[in-house]
Design a protein around this motif. Structure first.
Motif, PDB file in Angstrom:
ATOM      1  N   ARG A   1       5.404  -1.648  19.125  1.00  0.00           N
ATOM      2  CA  ARG A   1       6.329  -2.250  18.153  1.00  0.00           C
ATOM      3  C   ARG A   1       7.752  -1.910  18.555  1.00  0.00           C
ATOM      4  NH1 ARG A   1       5.769  -6.526  14.801  1.00  0.00           N
ATOM      5  NH2 ARG A   1       3.900  -6.352  13.539  1.00  0.00           N
TER       6      ARG A   1
ATOM      7  N   GLU B   1      -6.623  -2.542   8.985  1.00  0.00           N
ATOM      8  CA  GLU B   1      -5.976  -3.755   9.503  1.00  0.00           C
ATOM      9  C   GLU B   1      -4.461  -3.711   9.373  1.00  0.00           C
ATOM     10  OE1 GLU B   1      -8.239  -6.436   7.249  1.00  0.00           O
ATOM     11  OE2 GLU B   1      -9.706  -6.814   8.838  1.00  0.00           O
ATOM     12  N   LEU B   2      -4.003  -3.174   8.279  1.00  0.00           N
ATOM     13  CA  LEU B   2      -2.549  -3.065   8.080  1.00  0.00           C
ATOM     14  C   LEU B   2      -1.954  -2.118   9.118  1.00  0.00           C
ATOM     15  CD1 LEU B   2      -0.722  -4.516   6.156  1.00  0.00           C
ATOM     16  CD2 LEU B   2      -1.006  -2.707   4.501  1.00  0.00           C
ATOM     17  N   LEU B   3      -2.672  -1.048   9.428  1.00  0.00           N
ATOM     18  CA  LEU B   3      -2.198  -0.110  10.448  1.00  0.00           C
ATOM     19  C   LEU B   3      -2.174  -0.773  11.823  1.00  0.00           C
ATOM     20  CD1 LEU B   3      -3.635   3.456   9.812  1.00  0.00           C
ATOM     21  CD2 LEU B   3      -1.296   2.630   9.540  1.00  0.00           C
TER      22      LEU B   3
ATOM     23  N   LEU C   1      -5.359 -10.263   8.242  1.00  0.00           N
ATOM     24  CA  LEU C   1      -4.927 -10.091   6.861  1.00  0.00           C
ATOM     25  C   LEU C   1      -4.852 -11.384   6.073  1.00  0.00           C
ATOM     26  CD1 LEU C   1      -2.369  -7.289   7.437  1.00  0.00           C
ATOM     27  CD2 LEU C   1      -4.466  -7.175   6.082  1.00  0.00           C
TER      28      LEU C   1
ATOM     29  N   PHE D   1      -4.042   4.192   4.268  1.00  0.00           N
ATOM     30  CA  PHE D   1      -3.814   2.784   4.581  1.00  0.00           C
ATOM     31  C   PHE D   1      -5.052   2.115   5.158  1.00  0.00           C
ATOM     32  CE2 PHE D   1       0.417   4.735   4.842  1.00  0.00           C
ATOM     33  CZ  PHE D   1       1.055   3.998   3.853  1.00  0.00           C
ATOM     34  N   ASP D   2      -5.072   0.831   4.950  1.00  0.00           N
ATOM     35  CA  ASP D   2      -6.041  -0.074   5.513  1.00  0.00           C
ATOM     36  C   ASP D   2      -6.018  -0.088   7.037  1.00  0.00           C
ATOM     37  OD1 ASP D   2      -7.284  -1.741   3.501  1.00  0.00           O
ATOM     38  OD2 ASP D   2      -6.996  -3.318   5.031  1.00  0.00           O
TER      39      ASP D   2
ATOM     40  N   GLU E   1      -1.788  -3.866  12.466  1.00  0.00           N
ATOM     41  CA  GLU E   1      -0.671  -4.795  12.530  1.00  0.00           C
ATOM     42  C   GLU E   1       0.657  -4.051  12.678  1.00  0.00           C
ATOM     43  OE1 GLU E   1      -0.480  -7.749   9.527  1.00  0.00           O
ATOM     44  OE2 GLU E   1       1.282  -8.620  10.499  1.00  0.00           O
ATOM     45  N   THR E   2       0.752  -2.959  11.948  1.00  0.00           N
ATOM     46  CA  THR E   2       1.992  -2.188  11.962  1.00  0.00           C
ATOM     47  C   THR E   2       2.306  -1.667  13.360  1.00  0.00           C
ATOM     48  OG1 THR E   2       1.871  -1.546   9.664  1.00  0.00           O
ATOM     49  CG2 THR E   2       2.970  -0.022  11.130  1.00  0.00           C
ATOM     50  N   PHE E   3       1.291  -1.102  13.998  1.00  0.00           N
ATOM     51  CA  PHE E   3       1.508  -0.525  15.330  1.00  0.00           C
ATOM     52  C   PHE E   3       1.228  -1.531  16.443  1.00  0.00           C
ATOM     53  CE2 PHE E   3       0.862   3.484  12.951  1.00  0.00           C
ATOM     54  CZ  PHE E   3       1.976   4.171  13.387  1.00  0.00           C
ATOM     55  N   GLU E   4       0.704  -2.689  16.073  1.00  0.00           N
ATOM     56  CA  GLU E   4       0.238  -3.670  17.059  1.00  0.00           C
ATOM     57  C   GLU E   4      -0.734  -3.033  18.051  1.00  0.00           C
ATOM     58  OE1 GLU E   4       2.172  -7.358  17.925  1.00  0.00           O
ATOM     59  OE2 GLU E   4       4.043  -6.260  18.031  1.00  0.00           O
ATOM     60  N   VAL E   5      -1.727  -2.396  17.524  1.00  0.00           N
ATOM     61  CA  VAL E   5      -2.745  -1.792  18.393  1.00  0.00           C
ATOM     62  C   VAL E   5      -4.122  -2.251  17.942  1.00  0.00           C
ATOM     63  CG1 VAL E   5      -1.355   0.258  18.906  1.00  0.00           C
ATOM     64  CG2 VAL E   5      -2.900   0.255  16.928  1.00  0.00           C
TER      65      VAL E   5
ATOM     66  N   ARG F   1      -2.325 -10.309  15.179  1.00  0.00           N
ATOM     67  CA  ARG F   1      -3.367  -9.704  14.376  1.00  0.00           C
ATOM     68  C   ARG F   1      -3.330 -10.198  12.918  1.00  0.00           C
ATOM     69  NH1 ARG F   1      -2.207  -6.330  17.750  1.00  0.00           N
ATOM     70  NH2 ARG F   1      -3.896  -5.748  19.135  1.00  0.00           N
TER      71      ARG F   1
ATOM     72  N   GLN G   1       0.849  -1.191   0.000  1.00  0.00           N
ATOM     73  CA  GLN G   1       0.000   0.000   0.000  1.00  0.00           C
ATOM     74  C   GLN G   1       0.885   1.241   0.000  1.00  0.00           C
ATOM     75  OE1 GLN G   1      -2.923  -0.132   3.190  1.00  0.00           O
ATOM     76  NE2 GLN G   1      -4.335  -1.188   1.803  1.00  0.00           N
TER      77      GLN G   1
ATOM     78  N   PHE H   1       9.269  -5.956  10.484  1.00  0.00           N
ATOM     79  CA  PHE H   1       8.401  -6.391  11.576  1.00  0.00           C
ATOM     80  C   PHE H   1       7.982  -7.841  11.391  1.00  0.00           C
ATOM     81  CE2 PHE H   1       6.454  -1.856  12.132  1.00  0.00           C
ATOM     82  CZ  PHE H   1       7.677  -1.399  12.587  1.00  0.00           C
TER      83      PHE H   1
ATOM     84  N   SER I   1       2.332 -10.219  13.405  1.00  0.00           N
ATOM     85  CA  SER I   1       1.737 -10.160  14.741  1.00  0.00           C
ATOM     86  C   SER I   1       0.576 -11.126  14.797  1.00  0.00           C
ATOM     87  CB  SER I   1       1.253  -8.747  15.026  1.00  0.00           C
ATOM     88  OG  SER I   1       0.081  -8.496  14.273  1.00  0.00           O
TER      89      SER I   1
END
Lengths: 480, 480, 480
Positions: B457, C218-220, B473, C215-216, C222-226, B468, B371, B463, B466
C-alpha cells in the motif's frame, strides 16, 4: 421487603455522591462549624462536607492569633490564599532550595552561645534564615502547597486571617482531603473542644499532627546529630500548647524595617519591575542569576485595601479591587485570585457570573441582600449575608448583591488565577453587546424598550441606588 | 436472604460507575433520543447516559432552525464545536469586556425612536453591538464556555447545525452535567413532547431555563433601571415560543456584506496574518492595542468543506480536511478539533487510531462499513454507519472505514485541539516504521512477506478500492 | 435486620472507593503478584489494586527478555518510564508522521528478495525504518503513550527492565485501566500460569491481545493489499509464542554502531545542543526543518548510572542522580521523572518529602531501613526494604532511608517531570530556613539547642553515618 427499602435511601445518597454531581438547588450562608483552641489563639473551620464547598473544591478557615502568638511552622497539600482581616504580623516561608538571605550580626544576640560546641565549626555570625515578610490588614498572602510557613503576631491587637484552602489545585495529586503537616508542637493535644480536624470524606478524621512524631527517636537523633532530649523536644510529645503558641520574650527576627504609609508596596513592586526589565534587557545576565532570583524572591503578598488601587470605582456606589496573576504572578501557580469590594448604602453590584471560576464571598463588614440564579432559571439563593459569613457562588451562576443600610464590604476568593466576569447589565454587559433586533425578537419588546435595556444603566459593575430603590426595595430592608 | 440478593445487582451497577470504568466492549451507532420543539425549529439530543458518550466526556446535539428562526441568546458551561450541515445564517457572540465594534448610522432605522426618553441622554447614533459573523454550510464554529451566543437563520432553507458539547473541557470546574443558561424566553414552556433536558446523571433532570427568572422583579427593575412591565418581559414568564423564536420582520443587523465565492475566508485569514506579523514586528505596538486585538477579534469560524483545503487527497479514493489549533487557534482553548472526510465508492480509510483523543463521527451523506478493535484485540464494533448517526471511537482504539456504494461523507469531532493519528497501514504507517527483521520475527513470516506488508500500500490514509474489494467485500454490501 | 447489617460493610467499602480517598495509614512493601510467561522471557506485574499504587495513579512492571528475545511491537494508553536493570538491547519507537530515517543498502541482505513482485514497483534499496536506539544497564527510557515500541535483547545475558506505568498521565482521556495494544502475535495464548492481565477495577479482566484480531480477514487483506495467508499471520491466531518471541537468526537492523565507553551519550547531547542553538540563531531556518526535527529526533533515553553525573555526592555517604525534564525534555510530556541513588553502609538520606509528586522506590541492590510519616504525625511505614521490592512514598509524606550493612542502591520514579524535594534536616533544609527564635519558641528549647538543630548536620541530603549510628541503630539491623 421493608428491609430492602431501608437500603434504598442510603444507596441513593451514595449514588448522588458517586456521580459527584453538584445539585446546588439550595445554597445557604455558611458559618464556622468547629474551633481548634490553642495557647495563643484558635482556628475556626467551616464544614468541608458542605456540598457548595465540596463542589468548589475548597475549604474555608479563619485563624485568630493573639498578641505574641506564633502559628507553628507547617505545610499542607493545598494551595491557600489568605486575607488579613485585622492586625499586623510577620510571615515566614521556607522555599526548597532557596538560600538563607536574611542575616543578623552576632551583636544582636546575647553572649556567645552561638559558637557551636562541635570542634572545628566556629560560628561568629548571628542568625541566618530565609526571607521574612511583614503582613497587615488588607493583605492577600499566597501560600504555596508543600512549602512550610509560620506566622507571628507582632502587633497590639489580635491578628485575624481568613483563607480559602484549595485542595483541587493541580499540584495536589492525592485525594481531596486537606493534609496539614506541622513541623513542631503537638497540635492535637493542645486544642480544646472540637479538637479533631475532620476531612471531606466524613468518615475519615484526620488530626493535626507533628510529622516528626512518625519517626524513631534514634533515627531523628542521627539525622540531626543531636542528643535524645532534643530529638524528643522536636517530636513535642509532651507539648500542651497546641498549634498557636505564645512567645515568651520578644521575637528577634532579622527583617528590614518598613516605613508606615502606602509607599512601601509601590517601591517593592518597582524593584520587581526593575528585576523584570533587567532580565529582558539581556538574557545572559539572567543565566548568571540562576533560578533563585525568580522563585526565591517571588512576591507572595499584596495589599488590596487601598482605595487608590480600585479597578472599578463609582463615587456614588463603591469600588472593587481585583488581584489576579497579572498583578501577583504566584497566583498562576495557586490557580486562585481575589477581589475586595466596598458597596455604599443601597448600591448594587450588577448581575454577573464568573465564566471560569467559583467565588467564595466572605463578609468583612455590613450586610447585603444577595440573589443567585442557576441554569434552570431557578433561584438558588435569596437572603441576607452578614459579617463573618461565607457564600459560595458556583461557576456560571448569576449573582446580584445589594448593600444594606450600613453598606457592605467583602473579600471574594475565586478558583482561577484569572477569573473572568460577565455582566448582564450596565456598560460592557452582554445585553449591550447584543444587536437591538435580537433583543426586540428575543424578549418580544419594542425597539424603544430594547434601547432602554441596553442604555439606561450607563454605569459599570458597581451601580448607584436608583430612584426605584427608594420605592421598591426599601420595603425588603424593613422586612428583614 | 433473597432480599439481600436483590440489592447486589443494583450495587454492582453502582460499582461499575464508581470506578468510572469504560468497558466499551460493545459500541453501537447512536441516534437522537429526544427532541425539544420550539416556535421556529427544534433541537435533537443524543442520550448523554450512553456509556460511549460519557466516557468521551461529551454530549451530542443537532439544531434545526427554520427560516427566520432565532436561537435565543444563551451560554453554557461546556465547550462546543458546531458544524453547519446546511443553510446560512448569522452568528453573534458577546465576549466579556470586548467593545461594541459594529455600529450602524441612524438612517438605517425608522424615525427617531432611538432617542432615549431619559433627559440629558440623547442618542443620535444607530445601533452598536459586538461582532456578528456569517455562517454557512461546511463551517466549523467554536463556542467558548461561558460566552453568550445567538444564531439567526437568514437563508431560504432550514439552518441545520450539529455540535459536540464537551463538558470535560478544563474550563468547567463543576460536575459533568450540561448547564445551559438562556438569557431570554421561557425555553421549557415552548417545547412539545420530550421537553425536559435530562442530564448525564440520569436522576437529575435539568431544564432549559431563562436565568433572569431566578431574580426578583424589583431587583431586576433596579438593575436595568426599567419599569416593571419590561423587567417581566426580560424574565419571559408568559413566553410560549420556546428556545428558537420566529423573527416577525427582517432582522436589521449591522454586518459587513460578504461576497459570494471562496475568496472571503482567504481574505479574512490574510488580515489575521497581517495582524500577527505586525505584532511580531514591534512588541511596542502590541502593547498599545491592549488585549482586545487578540481576544475580541479571535477567529471563531472556519470552512472545512472546500475540496481545495484537503490535507489528504487521493483522486481515486477521496479526501480528508482537518482543523486543529494550528489553523484555528481558539481550538486550543476548547481542547477540541475537527475533521471532514469524503470517501468515494468502496474506498477505505487506513486502520488508524488517535493517540490523544476520542473521535465522534457524524455521517453527513452515504454510508460506510466500519470496524473498531479494542485493546484485547476484540472487535467492539462491526456494522454499517448511516446518515445522521453518530459513532464514538475511543482513544487508542483502531478503526477501519470502507465506503458503501454511494460513497461516504462525514465530520468527526476530536477531543483534543491537536489530535494525533497513527496509521497501521500505508505510507507513513507504524508498520512502515518497523525494521523488516522485526516484522519477520513478530509475525513469523518471510522477508518477502514483510516487504509486502510494508510496501504494497503506497497510499496515505485514504486508500483506493483494491482488486480484492471487488471480489471480497462486495458480498458484504449485498448482505447489508 | 441482620440482612440489612450484611449490606453495610459492603456499602462502606464502596463508599471508601467512591470518595476516592487514600487512607495510606499502613503502607507496605510491594512485590510482583503475577507473571506472564512467553517463549523468550516473561513479564512480572505488581497488583494494580494495591491502594498505594492506585493512589499514585501508577502500576509497576518488570520485563525479563532472554537472549535473542524480541518484545513484540505494542502501544499503550499510559506513559511509561523504564529503567534498564541489566543487559543491553535495541529499542525501536515508531512516532506518527516521522520519516524512516534509517536506511540500509541492498547488499546487506541476501539475494534480491527485496524486489517486489508487483509490476512497476521495483525496489533496489535495502530496508528503511524509523530510528533505533541502543539501550543498556542504567538507562532510563521514556515511552510516549500511544506510540508503538519494540525491544530486542542483543546481549549475552538477560535484558531486565522495570517500569512505572502512569495511567494518570494527562494524555489518557479514558479510565485508569492499563490498555495495551499489541500489533503482532497472540499474547494471551503464549502465557502460562496467571496469563490474564487484570486491571485496576478488580472485576474487569483485560487481556493482552493483538489488535488486528478485531478485524475481518478480508478487510485486512484489502487494507494491506496482501493475500489471506499473510493477513492471517498478521492476526497471529495460531501463534503460541506469547508477547516475547525468540529471534531465530540474528536480527539485521540498521543502526549506527556505537563505541564502548561513556563518550557516546555526551556526543548525542552535544548534537542536540547544536540543533537547539542553530534553532535559536535563526527562526527562519527552523521553519524549513518542519516539526520533524523536534519531535522525531527527540531524545528518549538517558543513562543515570554514571557516578560522574551525580547531582548530590558525599564521598562518605553515597550519591543521588536525578533526571527531570530539564535534562530529558520528553519527560515534561510524560509528567514523570527519575532518581538513581547509591548509599554506602549505614549512610542516611535526610528526612524529606516531595512537594509535587509521589515516588515509587525500586530496590536494585542491598537493603535499607525506611520510615515514612504521614500528615497526622503517624508512622505509616517502618521496615526493611530489599531487592526487587517496591515502596510507594505518597506526596508530602516524609521519608528517611538508612542503608543496611551491604549498602543500598535504588531507582525512584516520581510522578512529576520536575519533582521538588524538601529536606527537613541538613544544609538547605526547612529547619535551616527558619529563624532561631521561631525554633526556640516552636520547640520550647534554648537558643543553643536551636543552633544545634540548624547547624549540626552540615551535609546535604546524603548523610554519612554518625557516631550515634554505631550505638543506636546497629541494634535494629541485628534485630531484623
Amino acid at each position: 421487603m421493608e428491609r430492602f427499602v431501608q437500603v434504598i435511601p442510603f444507596v441513593t445518597t451514595l449514588w448522588k455522591i458517586i456521580r459527584s454531581e453538584c445539585r446546588l438547588e439550595n445554597l445557604h450562608v455558611l458559618e464556622p462549624s468547629r474551633r481548634i483552641e490553642a495557647e495563643a489563639g484558635y482556628t475556626e473551620l467551616w464544614d468541608e462536607n458542605e456540598e457548595a464547598l465540596t463542589c468548589a473544591g475548597s475549604a474555608f478557615t479563619r485563624h485568630v492569633i493573639r498578641r505574641n502568638g506564633l502559628f507553628l511552622p507547617s505545610y499542607s497539600n493545598s494551595a491557600e490564599l489568605m486575607y488579613v482581616v485585622q492586625g499586623r504580623g510577620l510571615y515566614g516561608v521556607t522555599m526548597p532550595g532557596c538560600p538563607e538571605t536574611y542575616q543578623s550580626d552576632e551583636s544582636q544576640f546575647r553572649g556567645r552561645q552561638g559558637t557551636s560546641e562541635r570542634e572545628g565549626v566556629k560560628r561568629f555570625f548571628g542568625d541566618r534564615h530565609q526571607k521574612v515578610r511583614e503582613i497587615r490588614e488588607g493583605d492577600i498572602v499566597a501560600q504555596i502547597p508543600g512549602t512550610a510557613f509560620w506566622i507571628h503576631n507582632k502587633g497590639q491587637s489580635d491578628l485575624v486571617l481568613i483563607s480559602i484552602i484549595y485542595t483541587s489545585n493541580e499540584q495536589n495529586q492525592l485525594d481531596q482531603n486537606i493534609r496539614k503537616f506541622f513541623l513542631a508542637g503537638n497540635p492535637q493535644e493542645g486544642s480544646q473542644g472540637g479538637r479533631r480536624h475532620r476531612t471531606r470524606g466524613s468518615q475519615q478524621e484526620t488530626k493535626y499532627g507533628n510529622v516528626f512524631q512518625g519517626f524513631d527517636d534514634e533515627l531523628l537523633q542521627e539525622t540531626f546529630e543531636v542528643e535524645s532530649d532534643l530529638s524528643r523536644k522536636v517530636k513535642g510529645e509532651d507539648d500542651r500548647r497546641g498549634h498557636i503558641v505564645e512567645v515568651r520574650e520578644e521575637l528577634h527576627i532579622v527583617h528590614p524595617m518598613i516605613e508606615e504609609g502606602e509607599g512601601w508596596e509601590e517601591r517593592e513592586r518597582e524593584r520587581e519591575r526593575e528585576r523584570g526589565s533587567s532580565r529582558r534587557r539581556g538574557s545572559s545576565s539572567q543565566r548568571q542569576n540562576g533560578a533563585e532570583e525568580t522563585l526565591c524572591t517571588m512576591r507572595l503578598r499584596e495589599n488590596i485595601d487601598n482605595p487608590e488601587r480600585a479597578d472599578y470605582y463609582n463615587p456614588r456606589a463603591g469600588r472593587i479591587t481585583t488581584l489576579n496573576s497579572f498583578s501577583l504572578p504566584i497566583l498562576s501557580f495557586l490557580q486562585l485570585s481575589a477581589e475586595k469590594g466596598v458597596l455604599y448604602k443601597d448600591a448594587v453590584v450588577a448581575p454577573s457570573y464568573y465564566m471560569n471560576s467559583h467565588a467564595l464571598i466572605y463578609v468583612l463588614r455590613g450586610n447585603a441582600r444577595v440573589q443567585i440564579a442557576g441554569d434552570n432559571g431557578q433561584s438558588v439563593f435569596d437572603g441576607k449575608l452578614q459579617e463573618n459569613q461565607v457564600l459560595v457562588v458556583p461557576q456560571n451562576f448569576v449573582v446580584i448583591k445589594k448593600a444594606g443600610s450600613e453598606g457592605f464590604e467583602w473579600v471574594a476568593f475565586r478558583t482561577s488565577d484569572n477569573a473572568m466576569k460577565n455582566n448582564l447589565a450596565g456598560r460592557l454587559s452582554v445585553i449591550r453587546g447584543l444587536p437591538e433586533d435580537v433583543l426586540v425578537n428575543s424578549y418580544g419588546i419594542s425597539r424603544d424598550d430594547a434601547r432602554k435595556l441596553k442604555y439606561n444603566r450607563e454605569e459599570l459593575t458597581v451601580f448607584s441606588p436608583s430612584s426605584r430603590s427608594a420605592r421598591g426595595l426599601r420595603r425588603d430592608d424593613a422586612a428583614n
